[in-house]
Design an enzyme around this catalytic site. Structure first.
Site, PDB file in Angstrom:
ATOM      1  N   TYR A 136       0.898  -1.166   0.000  1.00 22.43           N
ATOM      2  CA  TYR A 136       0.000   0.000   0.000  1.00 22.43           C
ATOM      3  C   TYR A 136       0.932   1.210   0.000  1.00 22.43           C
ATOM      4  O   TYR A 136       0.958   1.975   0.931  1.00 22.43           O
ATOM      5  CB  TYR A 136      -0.858  -0.078   1.278  1.00 22.43           C
ATOM      6  CG  TYR A 136      -1.975   0.907   1.437  1.00 22.43           C
ATOM      7  CD1 TYR A 136      -2.980   1.025   0.490  1.00 22.43           C
ATOM      8  CD2 TYR A 136      -2.050   1.720   2.571  1.00 22.43           C
ATOM      9  CE1 TYR A 136      -4.029   1.921   0.668  1.00 22.43           C
ATOM     10  CE2 TYR A 136      -3.092   2.611   2.767  1.00 22.43           C
ATOM     11  CZ  TYR A 136      -4.086   2.701   1.813  1.00 22.43           C
ATOM     12  OH  TYR A 136      -5.132   3.587   2.008  1.00 22.43           O
ATOM     13  N   HIS A 141      -2.191   7.547  -3.469  1.00 26.16           N
ATOM     14  CA  HIS A 141      -3.316   6.622  -3.295  1.00 26.16           C
ATOM     15  C   HIS A 141      -3.757   6.567  -1.830  1.00 26.16           C
ATOM     16  O   HIS A 141      -4.947   6.705  -1.523  1.00 26.16           O
ATOM     17  CB  HIS A 141      -2.925   5.220  -3.778  1.00 26.16           C
ATOM     18  CG  HIS A 141      -3.940   4.166  -3.459  1.00 26.16           C
ATOM     19  ND1 HIS A 141      -5.184   4.139  -4.044  1.00 26.16           N
ATOM     20  CD2 HIS A 141      -3.898   3.116  -2.589  1.00 26.16           C
ATOM     21  CE1 HIS A 141      -5.864   3.098  -3.558  1.00 26.16           C
ATOM     22  NE2 HIS A 141      -5.114   2.464  -2.679  1.00 26.16           N
ATOM     23  N   SER A 265      -6.767 -11.693  -9.639  1.00 22.25           N
ATOM     24  CA  SER A 265      -5.751 -10.681  -9.928  1.00 22.25           C
ATOM     25  C   SER A 265      -5.208 -11.046 -11.301  1.00 22.25           C
ATOM     26  O   SER A 265      -5.058 -12.227 -11.603  1.00 22.25           O
ATOM     27  CB  SER A 265      -4.608 -10.701  -8.916  1.00 22.25           C
ATOM     28  OG  SER A 265      -5.109 -10.678  -7.592  1.00 22.25           O
TER      29      SER A 265
END
Ligand code: MN
Length: 423
Positions: A136, A141, A265
């Site tokens: 992350y 983002h 994915s």
């Protein structure tokens, strides 16, 4: 400089100026033809070079690799030979494909056996993925998401600038570009005051990511330093971390994403080696506050990779919805790997570590529909006149990526999949 990266190199195999696969790239993948079993190939222009036959014909004689490594369903055994060998194979292929080298250029009989048009082959999963981790690590983002769901003034959680936040994903549902899948079903809570309901996800999203593939294993208890990390990274692919936002919202507290992420994915088929990407290294964001010593690194460790996301509704043309860049990552791959192993977690060849959604600082560079449409409040127009808040049934999402510098353009090919209606 690695000679195979020399911008002045040309190949006797013609490659279009906008090709992802000039002689400076030479990415590895697994392919099969109608008459052949899976094997390792290298992309050059619009063709694929069959390494199993190349080896059989003696073109890699000085490197000495058992042919079973090339006639393999996955790259794992090839990668396990080590960078010196795999890089040696890339260098040798570069040599053989250079304009001035007659060995293969003047051997039409061999060419007929080792070259296929990419349009005539089927690409398969390049590696057997043992474990998959998703980070992350894009500050834009994380800031966008924190702003939307928590507090614009405290968008980043207290740990965010101190460590690359990540979670363990699911390897079984990582599929090769072109593998379509059904809209996931699950539990959501569309109405705050009502109990949860079961049904098809309504807020299906993509996440624009890249992933790197582990190229050298470690034993339990070992850690990888930022300085040594590149030895453990074989190469990169494009990665679409499909996400069911409504399922995610309801399920993710307190342990993070689960069924909102593990249904699919999608990755691009060609593994672009870290060696090929080296010329495109660039400076990253300044990390402030200073990170702990085990996360410090030196030099320019970000990479300038242009990233596009397009949506193609059924039977119409593609619409570009994002143009981002891997250089916008706050945490580098080297830091992610150092952090992942700082506790002694072991890495295996073929493990895939994804970047996390890659957003840039401006709305046209956001890496998910969640951000592009700001939770659906600003729908985007498709070329066919329709609007999207999230991804509709029968939409195809396409990701493309390329680096460009000194007249050389190397790319990743396509990462694409279509969302079929829920089963
Ligand atoms: Mn993700």
């Amino acid at each position: 400089m690695i000679n195979a990266n020399d911008p002045s190199l040309t190949s006797w195999i013609e490659t279009a100026a906008n090709s992802d696969f000039p002689i400076q790239n030479l990415p590895f993948g697994i392919f099969k033809t109608q008459s052949s079993s899976p094997r390792i190939g290298v992309a050059i222009g619009d063709q694929v070079l069959d390494l199993a036959i190349m080896n059989k014909l003696g073109f890699f004689d000085k490197i000495k690799i058992d042919n079973s490594v090339f006639t393999n369903q996955y790259l794992n055994d090839f990668i396990a030979l080590g960078k010196q060998t795999t890089s040696g194979v890339r260098d040798r292929i570069s040599q053989l494909l250079q304009t001035g080298n007659p060995e293969l250029r003047d051997n039409k009989e061999a060419q007929a056996k080792v070259l296929h048009y990419q349009s005539n082959v089927q690409m398969l999963m390049p590696v057997k993925v043992g474990d998959y981790t998703d980070f992350y690590s894009s500050i834009d983002h994380a800031t966008n998401v924190g702003t939307m769901f928590r507090d614009p003034n405290n968008a980043l959680l207290p740990n965010w600038k101190h460590l690359p936040v990540g979670y363990h994903g699911r390897a079984s549902s990582i599929t090769i570009s072109g593998t379509n899948f059904h809209r996931p079903k699950g539990q959501t809570k569309p109405n705050e005051a009502e109990p949860p309901v079961y049904g098809p996800c309504r807020l299906l999203d993509f996440e624009l990511e890249t992933a790197f593939i582990i190229g050298k294993e470690t034993q339990l208890g070992e850690s990888i330093s930022t300085a040594n990390a590149d030895e453990h990274i074989f190469g990169m692919v494009l990665f679409n971390d499909w996400s069911a936002r409504d399922i995610q919202t309801w399920e993710y507290v307190p342990l993070g994403p689960f069924l909102a992420k593990n249904f699919a994915s999608t990755i691009s088929p060609w593994v672009v080696t870290l060696e090929a990407l080296e010329p495109f290294r660039t400076v990253g964001y300044t990390q402030e506050p200073k990170v702990l010593p085990y996360l410090e690194y030196s030099g320019d460790r970000n990479i300038d990779i242009n990233l596009d996301v397009l949506i193609q509704p059924e039977n119409t043309e593609e619409t570009l919805v994002s143009h981002s860049n891997y250089k916008f990552m706050y945490w580098t791959m080297e830091q992610q790997l150092a952090h992942h192993t700082v506790n002694g977690c072991n890495m295996n060849i073929g493990d895939m570590l994804a970047s996390g959604t890659i957003s840039g600082p401006t709305p046209d560079s956001f890496g998910s529909m969640l951000e592009i449409t700001w939770r659906g409040t600003k729908p985007v127009k498709m070329k066919d006149g329709s609007e999207r808040k999230f991804i509709n049934d029968n939409d195809t999402v396409i990701m493309r990526g390329y680096c460009q510098k000194d007249g050389v353009r190397i790319g990743f090919g396509e990462c694409k999949a279509k969302v079929l209606p829920a089963k």
